[in-house]
Design an enzyme around this catalytic site. Structure first.
Site, PDB file in Angstrom:
ATOM      1  CE1 TYR A 150       2.489  -9.890   7.860  1.00 45.98           C
ATOM      2  CE2 TYR A 150       4.461  -8.723   7.126  1.00 45.98           C
ATOM      3  CZ  TYR A 150       3.091  -8.932   7.049  1.00 45.98           C
ATOM      4  OH  TYR A 150       2.318  -8.199   6.177  1.00 45.98           O
ATOM      5  CE  LYS A 154       0.974 -10.821   4.541  1.00 49.09           C
ATOM      6  NZ  LYS A 154      -0.367 -10.827   3.914  1.00 49.09           N
TER       7      LYS A 154
HETATM    8  P1  NDP Z   1      -5.392  -3.752   8.918  1.00 49.51           P
HETATM    9  O1  NDP Z   1      -5.032  -4.256  10.273  1.00 49.51           O
HETATM   10  O2  NDP Z   1      -5.812  -2.335   8.801  1.00 49.51           O
HETATM   11  O3  NDP Z   1      -6.499  -4.682   8.270  1.00 49.51           O
HETATM   12  C1  NDP Z   1      -6.470  -6.085   8.391  1.00 49.51           C
HETATM   13  C2  NDP Z   1      -7.799  -6.642   7.904  1.00 49.51           C
HETATM   14  O4  NDP Z   1      -7.743  -8.064   7.959  1.00 49.51           O
HETATM   15  C3  NDP Z   1      -8.954  -6.197   8.775  1.00 49.51           C
HETATM   16  O5  NDP Z   1     -10.067  -5.894   7.977  1.00 49.51           O
HETATM   17  C4  NDP Z   1      -9.235  -7.415   9.632  1.00 49.51           C
HETATM   18  O6  NDP Z   1     -10.623  -7.464   9.937  1.00 49.51           O
HETATM   19  C5  NDP Z   1      -8.860  -8.558   8.670  1.00 49.51           C
HETATM   20  N1  NDP Z   1      -8.517  -9.774   9.398  1.00 49.51           N
HETATM   21  C6  NDP Z   1      -7.453  -9.956  10.206  1.00 49.51           C
HETATM   22  N2  NDP Z   1      -7.492 -11.176  10.758  1.00 49.51           N
HETATM   23  C7  NDP Z   1      -8.616 -11.777  10.285  1.00 49.51           C
HETATM   24  C8  NDP Z   1      -9.211 -13.042  10.506  1.00 49.51           C
HETATM   25  N3  NDP Z   1      -8.663 -13.944  11.330  1.00 49.51           N
HETATM   26  N4  NDP Z   1     -10.358 -13.340   9.862  1.00 49.51           N
HETATM   27  C9  NDP Z   1     -10.923 -12.433   9.045  1.00 49.51           C
HETATM   28  N5  NDP Z   1     -10.411 -11.221   8.790  1.00 49.51           N
HETATM   29  C10 NDP Z   1      -9.265 -10.888   9.416  1.00 49.51           C
HETATM   30  O7  NDP Z   1      -4.093  -4.012   8.007  1.00 49.51           O
HETATM   31  P2  NDP Z   1      -3.792  -3.740   6.460  1.00 49.51           P
HETATM   32  O8  NDP Z   1      -4.944  -3.164   5.758  1.00 49.51           O
HETATM   33  O9  NDP Z   1      -2.504  -3.033   6.406  1.00 49.51           O
HETATM   34  O10 NDP Z   1      -3.522  -5.236   5.977  1.00 49.51           O
HETATM   35  C11 NDP Z   1      -4.205  -5.849   4.900  1.00 49.51           C
HETATM   36  C12 NDP Z   1      -3.258  -6.844   4.243  1.00 49.51           C
HETATM   37  O11 NDP Z   1      -2.146  -6.147   3.694  1.00 49.51           O
HETATM   38  C13 NDP Z   1      -2.687  -7.888   5.200  1.00 49.51           C
HETATM   39  O12 NDP Z   1      -2.635  -9.132   4.556  1.00 49.51           O
HETATM   40  C14 NDP Z   1      -1.264  -7.366   5.462  1.00 49.51           C
HETATM   41  O13 NDP Z   1      -0.381  -8.398   5.827  1.00 49.51           O
HETATM   42  C15 NDP Z   1      -0.945  -6.776   4.111  1.00 49.51           C
HETATM   43  N6  NDP Z   1       0.120  -5.793   4.098  1.00 49.51           N
HETATM   44  C16 NDP Z   1       0.085  -4.692   4.918  1.00 49.51           C
HETATM   45  C17 NDP Z   1       1.117  -3.766   4.887  1.00 49.51           C
HETATM   46  C18 NDP Z   1       1.167  -2.602   5.793  1.00 49.51           C
HETATM   47  O14 NDP Z   1       2.266  -2.005   5.951  1.00 49.51           O
HETATM   48  N7  NDP Z   1       0.075  -2.154   6.384  1.00 49.51           N
HETATM   49  C19 NDP Z   1       2.234  -3.938   3.945  1.00 49.51           C
HETATM   50  C20 NDP Z   1       2.163  -5.126   3.153  1.00 49.51           C
HETATM   51  C21 NDP Z   1       1.146  -6.001   3.220  1.00 49.51           C
HETATM   52  P3  NDP Z   1     -11.275  -7.903  11.343  1.00 49.51           P
HETATM   53  O15 NDP Z   1     -10.317  -7.492  12.413  1.00 49.51           O
HETATM   54  O16 NDP Z   1     -12.589  -7.185  11.353  1.00 49.51           O
HETATM   55  O17 NDP Z   1     -11.414  -9.368  11.193  1.00 49.51           O
HETATM   56  C1  8X3 Z   2       3.857  -5.173   6.101  1.00 46.64           C
HETATM   57  C2  8X3 Z   2       5.054  -4.310   5.849  1.00 46.64           C
HETATM   58  O1  8X3 Z   2       7.471  -3.851   6.483  1.00 46.64           O
HETATM   59  O2  8X3 Z   2       5.923  -4.278   8.292  1.00 46.64           O
HETATM   60  O3  8X3 Z   2       3.805  -6.275   5.274  1.00 46.64           O
HETATM   61  O4  8X3 Z   2       6.665  -6.075   6.869  1.00 46.64           O
HETATM   62  S1  8X3 Z   2       6.316  -4.655   6.922  1.00 46.64           S
END
Ligand code: NDP
Ligand code: 8X3
Length: 250
Positions: A150, A154
């Site tokens: 992961y 990133k």
């Molecule tokens: P969620 O799981 O709540 O949301 C993820 C979103 O990505 C969903 O809307 C999902 O939609 C979409 N998605 C996932 N895979 C696909 C795919 N193959 N095709 C199209 N859409 C896809 O997580 P977050 O809101 O937390 O994550 C959003 C972003 O933020 C990600 O890139 C994550 O890595 C990043 N992030 C998150 C953190 C956290 O702690 N939560 C911290 C740092 C970064 P659907 O399933 O409907 O396709």
């Molecule tokens: C998502 C946050 O700490 O799980 O990017 O990597 S962490």
């Protein structure tokens, strides 16, 4: 009014961003794989903004190109692309890693982001304007044990964003990277393959960021004047000081 394309709008950070940017009257193209959630979003936000939804998997490069090529006239010219779709799959040491989890992270977080950018950026280049916001992570800045792949995905997003900033510089296109720390969304549930109890524990004993907290930062980034690019932002909850340093109440 801007036309804003958001991937991963069906949940978490993407959904909160869609809600916030709809409230300020933009034209939104909302994407994800779950059609029922897209339908619900459209129903809930259409009184605030013009909404078009696209149901696709960011891994499907042919479908992405065809959907972009066939957008309705009103939504054709995309001012802002928010590359947010992504997830972690699994957590453990490399020697026990599940190859399918690794494929998912590399194919969605890295290649999917690139496919969407490849399909949309030529129109920005032709118009000499646009803004691309890539949601990377604190995991794109530092690594932690049991998260190598992961973190690698990133780090790749951070590197690709730096490269894009250089490629698009002659065309006046902004590229911004946002690196959130721990945000309570469906993220951990996906990471732990649907294990809600395990996912809940990740956010216990402290107050993590909410999706809305990150959406507010995204809104700030996309509303800066034309000459200002907030190129990289790191956002963490107060309790967090690094990927593996979180002050928890016991
Ligand atoms: P969620 O799981 O709540 O949301 C993820 C979103 O990505 C969903 O809307 C999902 O939609 C979409 N998605 C996932 N895979 C696909 C795919 N193959 N095709 C199209 N859409 C896809 O997580 P977050 O809101 O937390 O994550 C959003 C972003 O933020 C990600 O890139 C994550 O890595 C990043 N992030 C998150 C953190 C956290 O702690 N939560 C911290 C740092 C970064 P659907 O399933 O409907 O396709
Ligand atoms: C998502 C946050 O700490 O799980 O990017 O990597 S962490």
């Amino acid at each position: 009014m801007k036309t804003i394309f958001i991937t991963g709008a069906t949940s978490g950070i993407g959904k909160a961003t869609a809600e916030l940017l709809a409230a300020t009257g933009n034209r939104l193209i909302l994407c994800g794989r779950r059609q029922e959630r897209l339908t619900e979003l459209k129903e809930n936000l259409s009184h605030l903004a013009a909404i078009h939804t696209l149901c696709f998997d960011v891994r499907d490069k042919e479908q992405i190109q065809s959907l972009i090529d066939n957008l309705p006239e009103e939504f054709k010219f995309i001012d802002i692309l928010i590359n947010n779709a992504g997830n972690a799959y699994g957590m453990g040491p490399v020697h026990e890693g599940k190859l399918q989890d690794w494929e998912n992270m590399m194919d969605i977080n890295v290649k999917g982001l690139l496919y969407v950018t490849r399909a949309i950026s030529p129109q920005m280049v032709a118009r000499k304007s646009g803004h691309i916001i890539n949601i990377a992570s604190l995991a794109g800045v530092e690594t932690y044990a049991n998260g190598a792949v992961y973190c690698a995905s990133k780090h790749a997003v951070v590197a690709a964003s730096e490269g894009m900033r250089r490629d698009f510089n002659p065309y006046g296109i902004k590229v911004s990277t946002i690196n959130p720390g721990l945000v309570e969304t469906e993220f951990s549930e996906v990471r732990f393959h649907g294990d809600k109890e395990r996912a809940k524990k990740v956010y216990e004993g402290y107050m993590p960021l909410s999706a809305f907290d990150v959406a507010e930062l995204i809104e700030f980034v996309v509303t800066r004047p034309d000459h200002v690019n907030l190129a990289e932002s790191l956002i963490m909850c107060t309790a967090q000081a690094g990927s593996t340093m979180v002050k928890k109440e016991v």
